[in-house]
Design a protein around this motif. Structure first.
Motif, short mmCIF file in Angstrom:
data_model
loop_
_atom_site.label_atom_id
_atom_site.label_comp_id
_atom_site.label_asym_id
_atom_site.label_seq_id
_atom_site.Cartn_x
_atom_site.Cartn_y
_atom_site.Cartn_z
N ASP A 66 12.97 3.74 1.42
CA ASP A 66 11.82 3.62 0.52
C ASP A 66 12.25 3.09 -0.85
O ASP A 66 11.63 2.19 -1.42
CB ASP A 66 11.14 4.98 0.36
CG ASP A 66 10.04 4.95 -0.68
OD1 ASP A 66 9.00 4.30 -0.45
OD2 ASP A 66 10.22 5.57 -1.75
N GLU A 89 2.64 -7.89 11.29
CA GLU A 89 2.56 -6.49 11.73
C GLU A 89 2.08 -6.40 13.18
O GLU A 89 2.54 -5.53 13.94
CB GLU A 89 1.62 -5.72 10.81
CG GLU A 89 2.20 -5.47 9.43
CD GLU A 89 1.23 -4.77 8.49
OE1 GLU A 89 0.10 -4.47 8.93
OE2 GLU A 89 1.60 -4.52 7.33
N LYS A 107 8.10 -0.82 9.02
CA LYS A 107 7.34 -1.57 8.04
C LYS A 107 7.90 -2.99 7.98
O LYS A 107 9.11 -3.18 7.90
CB LYS A 107 7.42 -0.91 6.66
CG LYS A 107 6.79 0.49 6.64
CD LYS A 107 6.93 1.14 5.29
CE LYS A 107 6.33 2.56 5.31
NZ LYS A 107 6.46 3.23 4.01
N HIS A 125 12.65 -0.79 7.82
CA HIS A 125 12.10 -1.94 7.11
C HIS A 125 12.67 -3.23 7.71
O HIS A 125 13.88 -3.37 7.86
CB HIS A 125 12.45 -1.88 5.63
CG HIS A 125 11.79 -0.75 4.90
ND1 HIS A 125 12.30 0.53 4.90
CD2 HIS A 125 10.65 -0.70 4.17
CE1 HIS A 125 11.50 1.32 4.18
NE2 HIS A 125 10.50 0.60 3.73
N ASN A 420 -3.09 2.75 3.47
CA ASN A 420 -2.23 1.63 3.07
C ASN A 420 -1.83 1.78 1.60
O ASN A 420 -2.15 0.91 0.77
CB ASN A 420 -2.95 0.30 3.29
CG ASN A 420 -3.40 0.10 4.72
OD1 ASN A 420 -2.67 -0.37 5.56
ND2 ASN A 420 -4.64 0.47 4.99
N ASN A 423 0.09 -1.25 -0.29
CA ASN A 423 -0.42 -2.61 -0.26
C ASN A 423 -0.61 -3.14 -1.68
O ASN A 423 -1.46 -2.67 -2.43
CB ASN A 423 -1.75 -2.66 0.51
CG ASN A 423 -2.19 -4.09 0.79
OD1 ASN A 423 -2.57 -4.83 -0.10
ND2 ASN A 423 -2.13 -4.47 2.06
#
Length: 499
Positions: A66, A89, A107, A125, A420, A423
């Motif tokens: 993160d 995605e 992600k 990620h 989300n 975003n």
């Protein structure tokens, strides 16, 4: 929706220094080995996704992932394009769903670099350079790369590599991790740094990497097939890459971190041969995504791309003409000719009335040509049954803001952000909506959230302090919320400085 924004890239050394100072970003170097490895086509693969726990727990890995992603948002030239993000995605989660026991909530994100590259790092990620799409011929080829990266994450290859390095050379572990970071950011410099850092243990590291890459190949192939993609795509992509750059003195970044020797191509072909060859349908979304990237992110001007797409259509130099028509419409719109773009894309709107790429483009055109009400009605209808889709939601909110329907826009965006929260486009729109409302406090609060997502906690706290000053004294609930967020960001900042 033409709401792209890219962070200004900074120097490699600056990024490297920031990453090491925060201790937040140890990115996964995925160096594919030039060694020949035995091919395994069976399903009896080792379940080692939980290995490496002594070096790095899953919880710690997610925290570092993160923080790394926040640093990347503030340092890398990322692409925040809702329609491309939705497509990436869709491909990524299709593969994740087909994997066995994914260990992270994956992600995916875009890097605005025309170099051919993709990489994975802590916490699931996955970054994809736009250049990868410029080079690939099919969605299956893209999926083969993404499946490989997902396999690296699920097998915890970085944690296992760290653990191995700690056992063999604990004194150099810090420098080795720094070299891994640099290898992702600048492959040539990073690989050289690794060779210098590891010294006598260099062969051990190479052998360890070879094992990881072979494992990721095998598991990635299984996920690729389980997700319904062409198993031959990996070999086709590798062979094309190897042939094109075999005699090039400076290969692309992808080949520096993902070398493709002849043995690797042969191994991929052998694995694929256990499955029958068959025809796969053309992915319309992949074709549109590639055309969109060519039109807007290839580094060429809109005028140049307009001429290019016109030439392809006229000379029939495209395997899927609709994608060239779509790319031409985007180029015409970006060159300032929205009316011409409307005429070009009209047949696609009839043919693909619910396609997100087409809807996004016609929405931009409608807004530019004074047809906001038509665009709003179209999006309101689709939003009714796709309320969580980012392309529809963000385009709809944008139109509502432009038409001064900010209360509706704020409601839609806040509901969207529940699922989300990271975003960036949604936060930009929310900030704009609050500003247009005259709600200065919430405008600053949204800006603070955006800054925090880029690891810029100092600036985020400053924004929250402004929000507090703009909040009426009798609005106790909002004051308490803002003060709690200030404390949270200060704690995060203190934790970073303590690393």
């Amino acid at each position: 929706m033409n709401l792209l924004f890219c962070n200004k890239p900074v120097g490699i050394k600056s990024v490297f220094r920031k990453l090491r100072m925060t201790g937040a970003s140890v990115l996964l170097m995925l160096a594919l080995s030039p060694a020949s490895l035995a091919v395994s086509t069976g399903n009896n693969l080792p379940d080692i996704g939980t290995a490496g726990l002594s070096a790095l727990t899953l919880e710690k890995e997610r925290v570092i992932g993160d923080l790394s992603m926040r640093q990347i948002r503030g340092s890398y030239p990322l692409v925040h394009d809702p329609v491309l993000q939705e497509h990436l995605e869709t491909v990524g989660y299709r593969i994740v769903t087909a994997t066995k026991n994914p260990i992270h909530p994956f992600k995916f994100f875009w890097v605005n670099e025309t170099s051919i590259n993709a990489f994975a790092f802590f916490g699931g990620h996955i970054g994809v350079h736009v250049g990868l799409y410029l080079y690939a011929d099919t969605e299956s080829q893209i999926a083969s790369v993404v499946a490989h990266e997902i396999a690296h994450v699920n097998q915890r290859h970085l944690a296992r590599r760290i653990e191995s390095q700690m056992q063999n050379q604990p004194a150099t572990i810090g420098a080795a991790l720094g070299s891994i970071i640099l290898a992702v950011i600048a492959p040539q410099a990073g690989i050289a740094a690794l060779q210098t850092t590891l010294g006598v243990s260099q062969q051990m590291t190479i052998n360890f990497t070879r094992k990881n890459e072979a494992e990721a190949d095998r598991i990635g192939m299984q996920a690729l097939v389980a997700a319904g993609y062409d198993p031959y795509a990996a070999a086709d992509f590798f062979e094309k890459m190897a042939a094109q750059y075999r005699y090039v003195s400076t290969p692309p970044a992808f080949l520096l971190t993902h070398p493709i020797p002849e043995s690797r191509v042969a191994d991929a072909e052998l694995r694929a041969q256990q499955f029958p060859r068959k025809a796969y349908p053309v992915s319309v979304d992949f074709e549109f995504a590639k055309a969109r990237i060519e039109a807007r992110y290839s580094g060429k001007t809109a005028k140049i791309m307009e001429v290019e797409f016109e030439r392809r259509i006229k000379k029939k130099e495209t395997s899927f003409e609709d994608s060239a028509i779509y790319g031409l419409a985007l180029a015409q719109f970006d060159a300032g000719n929205a009316k011409k773009a409307r005429a070009t894309i009209k047949p696609l709107l009839t043919k693909y009335p619910r396609n997100l790429f087409v809807i996004d483009a016609i929405t931009d055109i409608d807004m530019s040509t004074g047809n906001q009400q038509a665009a709003e009605a179209r999006l309101a209808d689709i939003y009714g049954y796709m309320p969580n889709n980012q392309v529809i939601t963000l385009n709809y909110a944008n139109i509502l803001i432009q038409q001064n329907k900010t209360n509706e826009a704020v409601d839609i965006l806040n509901r969207f952000r529940v699922k989300n929260p990271e975003n960036m486009v949604a936060l930009n729109l929310l900030s704009d909506a609050y500003q247009k409302q005259g709600n200065t406090a919430m405008h600053y609060s949204a800006m603070a959230d955006r800054l925090a997502l880029m690891l810029q906690y100092d600036q985020a706290i400053t924004m929250l302090e402004r929000a507090l000053r703009a909040t009426p004294d009798d609005n106790n609930i909002e004051i308490v919320k803002l003060e709690a967020k200030v404390r949270q960001f200060r704690n995060e900042l203190a934790r970073l400085k303590a690393m």
